[in-house]
Design a protein around this motif. Structure first.
Motif, short mmCIF file in Angstrom:
data_model
loop_
_atom_site.label_atom_id
_atom_site.label_comp_id
_atom_site.label_asym_id
_atom_site.label_seq_id
_atom_site.Cartn_x
_atom_site.Cartn_y
_atom_site.Cartn_z
N PHE A 65 -40.48 -55.68 -35.91
CA PHE A 65 -40.14 -56.30 -37.19
C PHE A 65 -40.60 -55.50 -38.41
N PHE A 66 -41.05 -54.26 -38.19
CA PHE A 66 -41.44 -53.40 -39.31
C PHE A 66 -40.25 -52.60 -39.84
N GLN A 67 -39.22 -52.44 -39.02
CA GLN A 67 -38.02 -51.74 -39.44
C GLN A 67 -37.36 -52.52 -40.58
N PRO A 68 -36.97 -51.86 -41.67
CA PRO A 68 -36.36 -52.58 -42.79
C PRO A 68 -35.00 -53.16 -42.42
N PRO A 69 -34.57 -54.21 -43.10
CA PRO A 69 -33.25 -54.78 -42.81
C PRO A 69 -32.15 -53.79 -43.13
N GLY A 70 -31.07 -53.89 -42.38
CA GLY A 70 -29.96 -52.97 -42.60
C GLY A 70 -29.42 -52.37 -41.34
N GLY A 71 -29.97 -52.79 -40.18
CA GLY A 71 -29.43 -52.35 -38.91
C GLY A 71 -29.67 -50.89 -38.61
N LEU A 85 -37.03 -40.84 -43.84
CA LEU A 85 -37.98 -40.99 -44.94
C LEU A 85 -39.42 -40.73 -44.50
N ILE A 86 -39.75 -41.11 -43.27
CA ILE A 86 -41.14 -40.95 -42.83
C ILE A 86 -41.31 -39.73 -41.92
N SER A 87 -40.30 -38.86 -41.85
CA SER A 87 -40.40 -37.68 -40.98
C SER A 87 -41.58 -36.78 -41.33
N PRO A 88 -41.97 -36.62 -42.61
CA PRO A 88 -43.17 -35.81 -42.87
C PRO A 88 -44.42 -36.36 -42.18
N TYR A 89 -44.54 -37.69 -42.15
CA TYR A 89 -45.66 -38.33 -41.46
C TYR A 89 -45.59 -38.06 -39.96
N LYS A 130 -49.31 -49.52 -45.18
CA LYS A 130 -49.07 -49.72 -46.61
C LYS A 130 -48.34 -48.52 -47.21
N ASN A 131 -48.73 -47.31 -46.80
CA ASN A 131 -48.09 -46.11 -47.35
C ASN A 131 -46.63 -46.02 -46.93
N ILE A 132 -46.36 -46.34 -45.66
CA ILE A 132 -44.97 -46.29 -45.20
C ILE A 132 -44.16 -47.39 -45.86
N THR A 133 -44.77 -48.57 -46.02
CA THR A 133 -44.09 -49.66 -46.73
C THR A 133 -43.70 -49.22 -48.13
N LYS A 134 -44.59 -48.53 -48.83
CA LYS A 134 -44.29 -48.08 -50.18
C LYS A 134 -43.15 -47.05 -50.19
N ILE A 135 -43.16 -46.14 -49.21
CA ILE A 135 -42.08 -45.16 -49.11
C ILE A 135 -40.73 -45.87 -48.96
N LEU A 136 -40.69 -46.89 -48.11
CA LEU A 136 -39.45 -47.61 -47.86
C LEU A 136 -39.05 -48.46 -49.07
N GLU A 137 -40.03 -49.08 -49.72
CA GLU A 137 -39.74 -49.86 -50.92
C GLU A 137 -39.22 -48.97 -52.05
N ASP A 138 -39.80 -47.79 -52.20
CA ASP A 138 -39.34 -46.86 -53.23
C ASP A 138 -37.91 -46.40 -52.97
N GLY A 154 -35.68 -48.42 -51.88
CA GLY A 154 -34.82 -49.56 -52.15
C GLY A 154 -34.82 -50.64 -51.08
N TYR A 155 -35.68 -50.52 -50.07
CA TYR A 155 -35.72 -51.53 -49.01
C TYR A 155 -36.71 -52.63 -49.36
N GLU A 156 -36.37 -53.86 -48.99
CA GLU A 156 -37.27 -54.99 -49.18
C GLU A 156 -38.15 -55.12 -47.96
N MET A 157 -39.45 -55.01 -48.18
CA MET A 157 -40.40 -55.04 -47.07
C MET A 157 -41.37 -56.20 -47.24
N PRO A 158 -41.90 -56.73 -46.12
CA PRO A 158 -42.87 -57.85 -46.21
C PRO A 158 -44.19 -57.34 -46.80
N ALA A 159 -44.86 -58.24 -47.46
CA ALA A 159 -46.15 -57.89 -48.07
C ALA A 159 -47.21 -57.70 -46.98
N ILE A 160 -48.04 -56.68 -47.16
CA ILE A 160 -49.14 -56.42 -46.22
C ILE A 160 -50.44 -56.60 -46.97
N LYS A 161 -51.27 -57.48 -46.48
CA LYS A 161 -52.53 -57.75 -47.17
C LYS A 161 -53.58 -56.68 -46.81
#
Length: 356
Positions: free
Chosen positions: A121-127, A137-141, A339-347, A349-356
């Motif tokens: 469930f970490f994969q962003p929506p969009g199939g 996007l995360i290939s450098p990581y 958190k870093n990967i979430t930010k990459i995906l949000e930047d 344009g993907y909507e990601m769940p909040a991580i505390k």
């Protein structure tokens, strides 16, 4: 007389100094000029599924042709080589095999940082397209982690979503899996089955079919391509789309072995994969509807959608029940990786769940 005199003179003269041995570099170049053939054994983590069929039917021969016969790949399947799926990353790192087809979900036990690519469930929506974009996007990581294992991605195949397959019953609520043994293949799928109140049973892919037949397990989590090609629906009759994540299955190459290849072979291999990248990434997903129809008509597979509110609750519980354990296995900074990967995906344009 002249001939005899010449022979006498030659015998009287000191013996000529032996010619110096050729430099190793020149000798190596000489081998390359002759068209030295390189044979690579390739370890794989399974037999069934679209991408393994392509290796058997076309890719091996096409790579050999693309390199003018100078690179011969010899795929070996589980049982032909002694390594379990989770151990293949180490086999590539140590140079035991120069190349391996594996899944990042399987190697999470030895390198949790790579299994973030298949975190439920970490994969962003969009199939499927979102999955490919996430990987880009995360290939450098990913590359940075693989550098520590002395290897790199030559190609990447994305399987279809991981779904729920049950011999009997349906996944309707948190009581549905109580007492049921569900085959898993990673620490993250262990956690997910636990979130759903099932009992995870870690079984290698090569042993899944017999485990279903004997009742050792009562269901499993896997994708359509692998399930149907492995004939699981002969035993498992209930299929429910869960869409937990899409598996990422790379071809990893040992860097030392790669650098030993002549430049012209490396260039030919890269040119071949450049021409095949999209086809290889998309192939399994494109065949899924046909395979599901086959499973329904040939095996009597039944399909039922999951209650959406139940799936949403599984997603919500996965943040604490699946992601947090992953971060702990990843070690210091695990949550920061998320958190870093979430930010990459949000930047992007993907909507990601909040991580505390």
């Amino acid at each position: 007389v002249a001939l005899v005199g010449g022979l006498v003179a030659a015998c009287a003269a000191p013996a000529p100094a032996p010619a110096p041995a050729p430099a190793p570099a020149k000798e190596e170049a000489k081998k390359e000029d002759k068209g030295e053939v390189y044979e690579w054994t390739m370890f794989t983590n399974g037999r069934g599924g679209w991408h393994f069929e392509q290796w058997r039917e076309s890719i091996v021969a096409e790579l050999e042709s693309a390199t003018n016969g100078r690179l011969k790949l010899i795929p070996t399947w589980p049982g032909d080589h002694p390594y379990k799926s989770g151990d293949l990353l180490g086999a590539v790192n140590e140079g035991i095999t120069p190349v391996a087809a594996l899944g990042y979900n399987n190697v999470g036990g030895v390198e949790p940082r790579l299994s973030v690519t298949v975190l439920p469930f970490f994969q962003p929506p969009g199939g499927h397209e979102a999955k490919k974009d996430m990987h880009r996007l995360i290939s450098p990581y990913i590359d940075e982690v693989l550098e520590e294992w002395n290897c790199f991605e030559l190609a990447v195949h994305f399987a279809g979503p991981v779904e729920m397959w049950l011999i009997e019953g349906w996944l309707e609520d948190f009581d549905s899996l109580k007492g049921k043994r569900i085959r898993t293949f990673s620490a993250d799928t262990d956690s997910l089955v636990g979130v759903m109140n099932g009992n995870p049973v870690r079984i290698d892919a090569s042993e899944a079919y017999t485990s279903l037949q004997t009742g050792l397990i009562e269901g499993l989590m896997t994708g359509v391509s692998f399930s149907v090609s492995s004939k699981f629906p002969e035993v498992v009759k209930h299929f429910q789309p869960l869409n937990a994540f899409q598996s990422t299955a790379p071809i990893l190459v040992n860097k030392d072995a790669w650098n030993e290849l002549p430049q012209e072979i490396r260039d030919a291999v890269m040119a071949y994969w450049d021409s095949k990248a999209e086809w290889y990434a998309d192939g399994a997903v494109m065949t899924e509807s046909m395979l599901l129809r086959q499973a329904v008509t040939e095996y009597g597979l039944e399909i039922r959608p999951m209650p959406q509110d139940f799936r949403a609750e599984i997603m919500e519980r996965s943040v604490e029940g699946v992601w947090q354990p992953w971060a702990e296995r990843a070690g210091e900074g695990g949550m920061e990786i998320l958190k870093n990967i979430t930010k990459i995906l949000e930047d992007a344009g993907y909507e990601m769940p909040a991580i505390k």
